[in-house]
Design a protein around this motif. Structure first.
Motif, PDB file in Angstrom:
ATOM      1  N   ALA A   1       0.832  -1.207   0.000  1.00 39.35           N
ATOM      2  CA  ALA A   1       0.000   0.000   0.000  1.00 39.35           C
ATOM      3  C   ALA A   1       0.865   1.255   0.000  1.00 39.35           C
ATOM      4  N   ILE A   2       1.957   1.223   0.751  1.00 38.86           N
ATOM      5  CA  ILE A   2       2.847   2.384   0.842  1.00 38.86           C
ATOM      6  C   ILE A   2       3.811   2.450  -0.333  1.00 38.86           C
ATOM      7  N   LEU A   3       4.361   1.316  -0.726  1.00 37.70           N
ATOM      8  CA  LEU A   3       5.430   1.323  -1.721  1.00 37.70           C
ATOM      9  C   LEU A   3       4.930   1.362  -3.157  1.00 37.70           C
ATOM     10  N   ILE A   4       3.796   0.721  -3.445  1.00 36.05           N
ATOM     11  CA  ILE A   4       3.331   0.665  -4.831  1.00 36.05           C
ATOM     12  C   ILE A   4       1.862   1.053  -4.976  1.00 36.05           C
ATOM     13  N   ASN A   5       1.291   1.639  -3.935  1.00 34.83           N
ATOM     14  CA  ASN A   5      -0.081   2.155  -3.980  1.00 34.83           C
ATOM     15  C   ASN A   5      -1.111   1.071  -4.279  1.00 34.83           C
ATOM     16  N   THR A   6      -0.842  -0.138  -3.840  1.00 39.69           N
ATOM     17  CA  THR A   6      -1.765  -1.254  -4.042  1.00 39.69           C
ATOM     18  C   THR A   6      -2.076  -1.900  -2.698  1.00 39.69           C
ATOM     19  N   PRO A   7      -3.332  -1.877  -2.248  1.00 38.08           N
ATOM     20  CA  PRO A   7      -3.658  -2.485  -0.953  1.00 38.08           C
ATOM     21  C   PRO A   7      -3.323  -3.971  -0.934  1.00 38.08           C
ATOM     22  N   GLY A   8      -2.554  -4.404   0.052  1.00 36.43           N
ATOM     23  CA  GLY A   8      -2.262  -5.821   0.179  1.00 36.43           C
ATOM     24  C   GLY A   8      -3.511  -6.617   0.514  1.00 36.43           C
ATOM     25  N   THR A   9      -4.363  -6.045   1.366  1.00 38.72           N
ATOM     26  CA  THR A   9      -5.674  -6.596   1.681  1.00 38.72           C
ATOM     27  C   THR A   9      -6.648  -5.419   1.735  1.00 38.72           C
ATOM     28  N   PRO A  10      -7.966  -5.667   1.726  1.00 37.86           N
ATOM     29  CA  PRO A  10      -8.909  -4.550   1.797  1.00 37.86           C
ATOM     30  C   PRO A  10      -8.705  -3.648   3.010  1.00 37.86           C
ATOM     31  N   ALA A  11      -8.157  -4.187   4.104  1.00 40.51           N
ATOM     32  CA  ALA A  11      -7.970  -3.394   5.318  1.00 40.51           C
ATOM     33  C   ALA A  11      -6.974  -2.254   5.132  1.00 40.51           C
TER      34      ALA A  11
ATOM     35  N   VAL B   1     -14.558   0.380  17.899  1.00 44.18           N
ATOM     36  CA  VAL B   1     -16.010   0.501  17.836  1.00 44.18           C
ATOM     37  C   VAL B   1     -16.553  -0.132  16.553  1.00 44.18           C
ATOM     38  N   VAL B   2     -15.927   0.187  15.422  1.00 43.82           N
ATOM     39  CA  VAL B   2     -16.381  -0.361  14.143  1.00 43.82           C
ATOM     40  C   VAL B   2     -16.193  -1.875  14.124  1.00 43.82           C
ATOM     41  N   GLY B   3     -15.090  -2.365  14.691  1.00 46.24           N
ATOM     42  CA  GLY B   3     -14.827  -3.793  14.711  1.00 46.24           C
ATOM     43  C   GLY B   3     -15.844  -4.571  15.518  1.00 46.24           C
ATOM     44  N   VAL B   4     -16.364  -3.975  16.574  1.00 42.02           N
ATOM     45  CA  VAL B   4     -17.356  -4.651  17.415  1.00 42.02           C
ATOM     46  C   VAL B   4     -18.665  -4.859  16.666  1.00 42.02           C
ATOM     47  N   LEU B   5     -18.984  -3.948  15.741  1.00 41.70           N
ATOM     48  CA  LEU B   5     -20.257  -4.032  15.040  1.00 41.70           C
ATOM     49  C   LEU B   5     -20.230  -5.149  14.007  1.00 41.70           C
ATOM     50  N   PRO B   6     -21.227  -6.019  14.001  1.00 38.31           N
ATOM     51  CA  PRO B   6     -21.251  -7.138  13.048  1.00 38.31           C
ATOM     52  C   PRO B   6     -21.208  -6.650  11.609  1.00 38.31           C
ATOM     53  N   ALA B   7     -20.449  -7.390  10.787  1.00 33.03           N
ATOM     54  CA  ALA B   7     -20.334  -7.163   9.344  1.00 33.03           C
ATOM     55  C   ALA B   7     -19.465  -5.982   8.973  1.00 33.03           C
ATOM     56  N   ALA B   8     -19.033  -5.177   9.941  1.00 35.14           N
ATOM     57  CA  ALA B   8     -18.102  -4.098   9.642  1.00 35.14           C
ATOM     58  C   ALA B   8     -16.688  -4.656   9.691  1.00 35.14           C
ATOM     59  N   GLY B   9     -15.777  -4.038   8.971  1.00 37.81           N
ATOM     60  CA  GLY B   9     -14.418  -4.577   8.904  1.00 37.81           C
ATOM     61  C   GLY B   9     -13.365  -3.506   8.969  1.00 37.81           C
ATOM     62  N   GLY B  10     -12.091  -3.931   8.868  1.00 38.08           N
ATOM     63  CA  GLY B  10     -10.980  -3.002   8.957  1.00 38.08           C
ATOM     64  C   GLY B  10     -10.940  -2.025   7.804  1.00 38.08           C
ATOM     65  N   ASP B  11     -11.479  -2.415   6.626  1.00 38.92           N
ATOM     66  CA  ASP B  11     -11.492  -1.499   5.496  1.00 38.92           C
ATOM     67  C   ASP B  11     -12.392  -0.299   5.781  1.00 38.92           C
ATOM     68  N   ILE B  12     -13.566  -0.560   6.352  1.00 37.91           N
ATOM     69  CA  ILE B  12     -14.467   0.529   6.727  1.00 37.91           C
ATOM     70  C   ILE B  12     -13.869   1.343   7.869  1.00 37.91           C
ATOM     71  N   GLY B  13     -13.349   0.656   8.893  1.00 44.34           N
ATOM     72  CA  GLY B  13     -12.772   1.343  10.046  1.00 44.34           C
ATOM     73  C   GLY B  13     -11.625   2.249   9.656  1.00 44.34           C
ATOM     74  N   GLY B  14     -10.781   1.796   8.730  1.00 46.97           N
ATOM     75  CA  GLY B  14      -9.649   2.615   8.308  1.00 46.97           C
ATOM     76  C   GLY B  14     -10.093   3.887   7.629  1.00 46.97           C
ATOM     77  N   ILE B  15     -11.100   3.796   6.749  1.00 41.50           N
ATOM     78  CA  ILE B  15     -11.591   4.978   6.037  1.00 41.50           C
ATOM     79  C   ILE B  15     -12.259   5.952   7.001  1.00 41.50           C
ATOM     80  N   VAL B  16     -13.094   5.424   7.911  1.00 42.15           N
ATOM     81  CA  VAL B  16     -13.786   6.281   8.871  1.00 42.15           C
ATOM     82  C   VAL B  16     -12.780   6.974   9.792  1.00 42.15           C
ATOM     83  N   ALA B  17     -11.784   6.237  10.270  1.00 39.19           N
ATOM     84  CA  ALA B  17     -10.783   6.818  11.168  1.00 39.19           C
ATOM     85  C   ALA B  17      -9.958   7.875  10.454  1.00 39.19           C
ATOM     86  N   TRP B  18      -9.608   7.633   9.198  1.00 43.74           N
ATOM     87  CA  TRP B  18      -8.870   8.623   8.416  1.00 43.74           C
ATOM     88  C   TRP B  18      -9.661   9.925   8.343  1.00 43.74           C
ATOM     89  N   ASN B  19     -10.966   9.802   8.111  1.00 39.86           N
ATOM     90  CA  ASN B  19     -11.820  10.974   8.032  1.00 39.86           C
ATOM     91  C   ASN B  19     -11.919  11.697   9.371  1.00 39.86           C
TER      92      ASN B  19
END
Length: 510
Positions: free
Chosen positions: A76-86, A260-278
């Motif tokens: 993600a840092i070196l080649i701008n490609t997410p290794g995983t959705p998170a 908080v996002v991780g505790v909620l069912p069906a939410a994941g690190g990809d959503i949490g990362g975007i929300v936290a960035w914001n």
């Protein structure tokens, strides 16, 4: 206290140590190869761990998950490609930092932020399991719909100031989310007779195309500028005191949001990362740097997605509901082992809960060490000439996308979305809202329709949690705009006497 001692004591064996080391090695490689997701790795590993005892088997699976959350930051840092959705949100600032000659400090800061977020998530799992699981029980369809509405407001915030184009991109993502099987009656929608679309648009193909393939295509079309786009120097590897102090607030925000996002069912690190960035951007003193190479944005996103692991494990153990796709795979393994996740697990097998927390703790410490040791070796990938690097990236993207479903169709979609991503870049449309719409759209539709079947709109506006979340969504959109307008209307302070400054040109306002 006996449960804590028994739980951690069960980990003090050579077998567990070996399992953690093996899991860490596999997870780091999985994260570093774009498209090879943690879900796929855990699913494959599950077939080999089912013959093991539960604790060693869980040691392998959990460590793969945690290590992948560290390894995915490297591409993600070196080649701008997410290794995983998170690590989608990692690309927002990580690659920009690398292009500024700060790849070394970005990798180090990311590793530390990921570890701190992981520790926070583990602490929540250990000390706040009962109250948090009780709160999660209250989230039915109306509450989940309201939560998703709040999440959709992030489309505007991840648009980089291009609100209209961000909303268009978000609507495109929402439209993609409607393709596939109807979430309630099971009928096919917008599949055009293509059987591969019955299960919906493959998420991995979309993100790899939009972020990875589009970047390669863009560099290929700008060969004259390719060397300037590549990372030529890594600069310092260790943050100075000022940078460490600047990371405290975003890491705190990211760890809180991720948990908080991780505790909620069906939410994941990809959503949490975007929300936290914001959210980190909102409280930052330098929000203009976000998306252009901000250590605050990078560390907020990475700490959040890692903190979400502890939250998703908590939800899975406390409710028997998978916190994300990886936990769905792990839940199946637990049931086969005779472990029945749910509220009774904390009373019947509390030592197992602490064993799981201990495994995550050991895995985080080990993976942090590996991250700091192996970065220089991985970074040498960027010393390859651009044409070789393009081949490596494309190969990993194709292999990773194909391996998810063993589907050539997915590879074709990946290339298609690579072209779409390239067009987005050329015309100034952000890709982040597309991903957000694709993730949250089906979740919003499913919970809204269930709420309507349960009792109509009344089920939403009579739920205190839902009302609070919807009000928060409205405020999240309105307050920043109101502040911006009020600030624009304030007259700028003028100098007491422009004549006092000999450098002030005549006729120019102070």
């Amino acid at each position: 206290m006996n449960a804590v001692v028994e739980g951690f004591g069960a980990l003090l064996t050579l077998e567990i140590a070996f399992c953690v080391v093996i899991g860490a090695a596999i997870g780091m490689l999985v994260g570093a190869f774009p498209g090879v997701t943690a879900t796929m790795a855990v699913a494959l590993a599950s077939a080999f761990t089912l013959t093991m005892d539960p604790v060693p088997g869980l040691a392998v699976l959990l460590t793969i998950l945690i290590a992948a959350q560290f390894g995915d930051r490297v591409p993600a840092i070196l080649i701008n490609t997410p290794g995983t959705p998170a690590s989608i949100a990692t690309t927002f600032d990580g690659y920009a930092l690398a292009r500024q000659g700060k790849a070394g400090i970005a990798l180090t800061a990311s590793a530390y932020a990921s570890a701190i977020g992981g520790f926070v998530g583990i602490a929540v799992l250990m000390f706040a399991a009962v109250p948090l699981s009780g709160l999660a029980v209250e989230f039915g369809s109306p509450e989940m719909f309201a939560l998703v509405v709040f999440g959709l407001t992030m489309m505007i915030e991840v648009s980089g100031g291009k609100i209209v184009k961000g909303l268009i991109a978000g609507l495109f993502g929402l439209a993609l989310g409607t393709i596939g099987r109807d979430p309630l009656d099971g009928s096919d929608r917008f599949t055009f007779g293509i059987p591969q679309l019955v299960e919906g648009i493959p998420f991995i193909a979309v993100i790899i195309g939009l972020f990875g393939i589009a970047e390669v295509f863009g560099q290929m079309l700008e060969r004259a500028h390719a060397k300037g786009r590549a990372v030529e120097t890594f600069g310092r590897w260790w943050p100075n005191r000022s940078e460490l102090r600047g990371m405290v607030k975003p890491v705190a925000v990211g760890s809180t949001v991720g948990t908080v996002v991780g505790v909620l069912p069906a939410a994941g690190g990809d959503i949490g990362g975007i929300v936290a960035w914001n959210q980190a951007k909102k409280v930052s003193k330098q929000p203009e740097k976000f998306g252009k190479g901000s250590l605050e944005g990078l560390t907020a996103a990475d700490s959040s997605s890692n903190a979400g692991v502890g939250g998703s494990v908590l939800t899975t153990l406390a409710l028997g509901v998978p916190g994300d796709s990886v936990m769905a795979v792990m839940l199946g393994s637990m049931i086969i082992w005779g472990i029945q996740p749910g509220p009774t697990l904390f009373s019947q097998q509390p030592d197992l809960v602490y064993s799981i927390a201990g495994i995550m703790l050991f895995a985080t410490v080990l993976t942090l060490g590996l991250s700091l040791l192996r970065m220089r070796g991985v970074a040498k990938l960027l010393e390859l000439p651009n044409r070789f690097l393009w081949v490596v990236i494309l190969t990993f993207c194709v292999v990773g996308t194909y391996a998810v479903n063993n589907s050539v169709f997915d590879v074709g979609l990946m290339i298609l979305f690579g072209v779409v991503g390239l067009l987005f870049r050329r015309f100034g449309f952000p890709a982040g809202p597309v991903v957000l719409g694709l993730i949250l759209g089906p979740l919003a539709e499913r919970n809204f329709r269930r709420s309507m079947e349960l009792g109509g709109l009344e089920t939403i506006y009579t739920s205190p949690i839902a009302v609070v979340l919807i009000v928060a969504a409205v405020l999240a959109v309105a307050v920043p705009r109101i502040r911006a307008r009020l600030k624009a209307r304030r007259p700028e302070p003028q100098k007491a006497d422009p004549a006092d400054d000999d450098r002030t040109p005549t006729g120019v306002n102070g």
